[in-house]
Design a protein around this motif. Structure first.
Motif, mmCIF file in Angstrom:
data_model
loop_
_atom_site.group_PDB
_atom_site.id
_atom_site.type_symbol
_atom_site.label_atom_id
_atom_site.label_comp_id
_atom_site.label_asym_id
_atom_site.label_seq_id
_atom_site.Cartn_x
_atom_site.Cartn_y
_atom_site.Cartn_z
ATOM 1 N N TYR B 3 -5.080 -15.841 -41.412
ATOM 2 C CA TYR B 3 -6.128 -15.795 -40.981
ATOM 3 C C TYR B 3 -7.278 -15.013 -40.887
ATOM 4 O O TYR B 3 -6.792 -13.422 -41.382
ATOM 5 N N CYS B 20 2.332 -10.606 -33.980
ATOM 6 C CA CYS B 20 2.705 -11.306 -35.242
ATOM 7 C C CYS B 20 4.165 -10.907 -35.962
ATOM 8 O O CYS B 20 4.643 -9.769 -35.969
ATOM 9 N N PRO B 21 4.836 -12.157 -36.333
ATOM 10 C CA PRO B 21 6.029 -11.999 -37.306
ATOM 11 C C PRO B 21 5.969 -11.111 -37.650
ATOM 12 O O PRO B 21 7.430 -10.775 -39.788
ATOM 13 N N ASN B 22 5.078 -10.835 -38.841
ATOM 14 C CA ASN B 22 4.255 -10.417 -40.216
ATOM 15 C C ASN B 22 4.400 -8.565 -40.334
ATOM 16 O O ASN B 22 3.953 -8.311 -41.351
ATOM 17 N N ALA B 24 1.203 -8.006 -39.775
ATOM 18 C CA ALA B 24 -0.092 -8.097 -40.247
ATOM 19 C C ALA B 24 -1.443 -8.046 -39.538
ATOM 20 O O ALA B 24 -2.346 -7.639 -40.555
ATOM 21 N N ILE B 25 -1.084 -7.060 -38.526
ATOM 22 C CA ILE B 25 -2.305 -6.652 -37.608
ATOM 23 C C ILE B 25 -2.142 -5.804 -37.504
ATOM 24 O O ILE B 25 -1.448 -5.340 -36.770
ATOM 25 N N ILE B 34 -6.711 -8.401 -39.219
ATOM 26 C CA ILE B 34 -5.314 -9.082 -40.313
ATOM 27 C C ILE B 34 -5.052 -8.870 -41.429
ATOM 28 O O ILE B 34 -6.361 -8.261 -42.300
ATOM 29 N N CYS B 39 -0.323 -12.003 -44.251
ATOM 30 C CA CYS B 39 -0.591 -12.866 -43.369
ATOM 31 C C CYS B 39 0.195 -14.364 -44.342
ATOM 32 O O CYS B 39 -0.407 -14.799 -45.400
ATOM 33 N N THR B 40 1.095 -15.234 -43.407
ATOM 34 C CA THR B 40 1.308 -16.176 -44.012
ATOM 35 C C THR B 40 1.529 -17.666 -43.034
ATOM 36 O O THR B 40 1.864 -18.526 -43.235
ATOM 37 N N GLU B 41 0.145 -17.227 -42.050
ATOM 38 C CA GLU B 41 -0.520 -17.931 -40.732
ATOM 39 C C GLU B 41 0.515 -18.665 -39.946
ATOM 40 O O GLU B 41 1.098 -19.770 -39.455
ATOM 41 N N CYS B 42 1.804 -17.915 -40.854
ATOM 42 C CA CYS B 42 3.140 -18.199 -39.243
ATOM 43 C C CYS B 42 3.826 -19.296 -40.210
ATOM 44 O O CYS B 42 4.631 -20.086 -39.117
ATOM 45 N N PRO B 49 0.172 -20.998 -35.702
ATOM 46 C CA PRO B 49 -0.293 -19.218 -35.907
ATOM 47 C C PRO B 49 -0.284 -18.112 -34.091
ATOM 48 O O PRO B 49 -0.770 -18.461 -33.349
ATOM 49 N N GLN B 50 0.683 -17.109 -34.432
ATOM 50 C CA GLN B 50 0.624 -16.431 -33.123
ATOM 51 C C GLN B 50 -0.095 -15.609 -32.721
ATOM 52 O O GLN B 50 -0.579 -15.227 -31.404
ATOM 53 N N CYS B 51 -0.883 -14.926 -33.260
ATOM 54 C CA CYS B 51 -1.471 -14.651 -32.831
ATOM 55 C C CYS B 51 -3.074 -15.807 -32.231
ATOM 56 O O CYS B 51 -3.390 -15.449 -31.007
HETATM 57 S S1 SF4 Z 1 -1.469 -16.338 -38.195
HETATM 58 FE FE1 SF4 Z 1 0.445 -15.576 -37.797
HETATM 59 S S2 SF4 Z 1 0.935 -14.362 -40.400
HETATM 60 FE FE2 SF4 Z 1 -1.475 -14.796 -39.829
HETATM 61 S S3 SF4 Z 1 -1.914 -12.505 -38.850
HETATM 62 FE FE3 SF4 Z 1 -1.839 -14.314 -37.263
HETATM 63 S S4 SF4 Z 1 0.612 -14.402 -36.353
HETATM 64 FE FE4 SF4 Z 1 0.499 -12.867 -38.024
#
Ligand code: SF4
Ligand code: SF4
Ligand code: SF4
Lengths: 518, 63
Positions: B3, B20-22, B24-25, B34, B39-42, B49-51
């Protein structure tokens, strides 16, 4: 004592007189509003009074004397409200927009120290946004409070939230000794809620429609109950949205009262297309001053109502009704360097207020008893607009007033029922006709306006509009003056010299309150 | 597969960063961005996607 004198000049009340002498012991029990909605110590448990007495938002009386400060450390939010557009300053939930300054917890701490030094009336530090103080795990909010508790333990802490994340944080709130929490609750029925909240983010998902409103409602009620069961004072804010939740707010009032809310604050929707909010764009209107007052009156007797809320911004600084925020920008604070916290000035000021207060309660009761005795009970109450800078006195010039406090005075006594924002009539010496029109419509439901001073021209305009300008009580206490005026008014009415002013309404000014101290 | 944030719409509120669980932001040079490598797209972590789900400005979009 030098401190106290300089404080007086800050407040602009001149020398604070000793309170009028105590009246003969109030003979007739309590026929007056001091037992009802005015928040004196009489109608509160002592431990509650101890908590609220110096809090300008929780005690109507304290808001004349004490200052609060909001620090904008919480920009993230977890829901969307139809009256808010995150890009711009939100006037409903005290949320400055993205262009405004956001602070890190470190910067917030330095700002607080700098303000405490300048403004010894400061008694409360609040976090109200600009997003939700508990969104994003409440990280910045709690970090700020943690540092503050170490550095300035005598300042009270409070926070505002939409309630969605509240149940997760109640323990932390209790641990940090945050003893005031405000929850914005606009509905207790998801059917109503779906028209106010397009979506929420909860449990890693975005929810919409009825589901969203239902979750939000359940979390708000749970959070409220958890807080009150721990003895934390909760104020509930509601935004009155005509046609959507106006009547429903009476149910909200009952629901929050039964769960132990201490205060209920019904605020008018502030809606303007220029704000880019959903309601602004769809032309949803806000209530008029009388619609708001009627609803507030109907809720009287339920959860205690708060009528002095200024819907101030998440970065407001100063006494309610003023904002000295621009004196304390990040740059200015950086330039001040390290500021030490000085408890002494604040303590002296609090002691001084304590002394003043005792006499005030007695004097008010005496004035009330006098009115009740001389004019009986059948005269209709009237509204009076007052120009004041604080200290419970009539101490502002008409042309300099950025707001008028509205008092309802009648045979049952005088009570504060609200405030009206206006554009200053007199800026830089000359009168501004547009602003005068605004003032007139803002106080159009009032019989008189009390001022410290007023020019001949606006004075004539007021008279033409049927509002009596009154400067003979300049620098006197508001409530006693209002009662004296009412006595005289009732006599004139009785002699047929004047007519009652009925059925008038007034306009609530839209736009964020950004007036700065002159 | 990642993303990105449309900077012109971002209100810089930081809500996405917290979700964001990773990790990435992050906030860099006055804006949120990002890191596409993180980013794994969750996927496999959350249903959306959480974001993008939390963003008030709907400006977290597929890159
Ligand atoms: S899609 Fe998920 S992993 Fe990627 S930036 Fe958003 S919250 Fe983080
Ligand atoms: S927004 Fe309302 S509750 Fe908050 S400080 Fe201002 S007056 Fe008090
Ligand atoms: S949640 Fe959206 S608006 Fe907020 S910082 Fe992230 S991308 Fe920007």
């Amino acid at each position: 004592m030098a401190n106290v004198i300089s404080l007086d000049s800050i407040l602009g009340v001149g020398e604070l007189k000793a309170p009028a002498e105590a009246p003969p012991a109030a003979a007739s029990g309590c026929a007056s509003s001091s037992c009802g909605s005015s928040d004196g110590p009489a109608d509160m448990a002592p431990e509650v009074w101890e908590k609220v007495k110096n809090h300008p938002c929780y005690s109507e009386e304290a808001h004349h004397y004490f200052a609060r400060m909001h620090v904008a450390v919480a920009p993230a939010c977890n829901i969307q409200c139809n009256y808010c557009n995150r890009k711009y300053d939100c006037s409903n939930e005290s949320r400055p927009g993205v262009v405004s300054e956001k602070l890190t917890p470190d910067q917030a701490l330095r700002k607080i120290m700098a303000v405490a030094k300048e403004i010894p009336q400061l008694s409360v530090i609040g976090i109200a946004g600009p997003g939700d103080s508990l969104a994003a795990g409440g990280k910045n909010t709690f970090k700020t409070f943690e540092m503050l508790a170490k550095k300035a333990p005598d300042l009270k802490l409070c926070l505002s939230t939409n309630g969605l994340a509240l149940p997760d944080h109640v323990d932390t709130i209790a641990n940090y000794n945050i003893d005031h929490v405000t929850i914005t609750i606009n509905m207790v029925d998801p059917e109503v809620g779906q028209h106010i909240y397009p979506w929420i983010f909860h449990d890693h998902k975005r929810w919409t429609g009825l589901d969203a409103a239902k979750i939000l409602h359940e979390r708000q009620m749970l959070g409220l109950e958890m807080l009150t069961s721990r003895g934390i004072l909760v104020k509930v804010n509601s935004v009155m949205i005509p046609g959507i939740n106006d009547e429903h707010l009476m149910d909200v009032n009952k629901a929050v009262k039964s769960r132990g809310a201490f205060l209920h604050n019904i605020m008018p929707l502030i809606s303007d297309p220029a704000h880019g909010t959903h309601f602004g764009l769809t032309g949803q209107r806000g209530p008029t001053a009388q619609e708001l007052k009627v609803l507030q009156d109907q809720c009287e007797g339920g959860a205690k109502l708060m009528r002095h809320c200024r819907q101030c911004r998440a970065d407001a600084v100063g006494l309610l009704g003023e904002d000295r925020g621009s004196e304390f920008t990040i740059d200015q604070i950086e330039a001040m360097g390290e500021v030490e916290y000085d408890q002494e000035a604040a303590r002296t000021y609090r002691e001084h207020v304590e002394g003043e207060r005792a006499g005030r309660h007695a004097a008010k009761a005496a004035a009330q008893a006098d009115v009740a005795e001389t004019i009986g009970t059948d005269v209709q109450p009237i509204l009076i607009a007052v120009a004041t800078k604080g200290g419970e006195r009539i101490n502002e010039h008409f042309g300099h007033a950025k707001e008028f406090q509205i008092y309802e005075v009648g045979p049952k006594g005088a009570k504060f029922v609200g405030h009206r924002r206006v554009d200053q009539y007199c800026e830089g010496g000359s009168g501004d006709e547009d602003a005068l029109g605004g003032v007139l419509s803002a106080i159009n439901d009032c019989t008189a306006v009390f001022v410290a001073k007023i020019g001949g021209c606006p004075s004539q305009n007021l008279k033409d509009a049927g509002i009596e300008p009154v400067d003979r009580f300049a620098f006197e206490y508001i409530e006693e003056s209002a009662l004296t005026y009412f006595k005289d008014y009732a006599e004139r009415l009785g002699q047929g010299a004047i007519n009652a002013r009925e059925g008038q309404d007034a306009v609530i000014r839209t736009g964020a309150f950004t007036a700065l101290r002159a | 597969m990642a993303y990105k944030i449309k900077a012109s719409d971002c209100t810089a509120c930081g809500a996405c960063e917290a979700e964001c669980p990773n990790n990435a932001i992050s906030f860099k040079k006055g804006a949120y961005a990002i890191n596409a490598d993180l980013c794994t797209e969750c996927k496999g972590q959350f249903s959306s996607p959480q974001c993008a789900s939390v963003c008030p400005a709907d400006c977290c979009v597929p890159a």
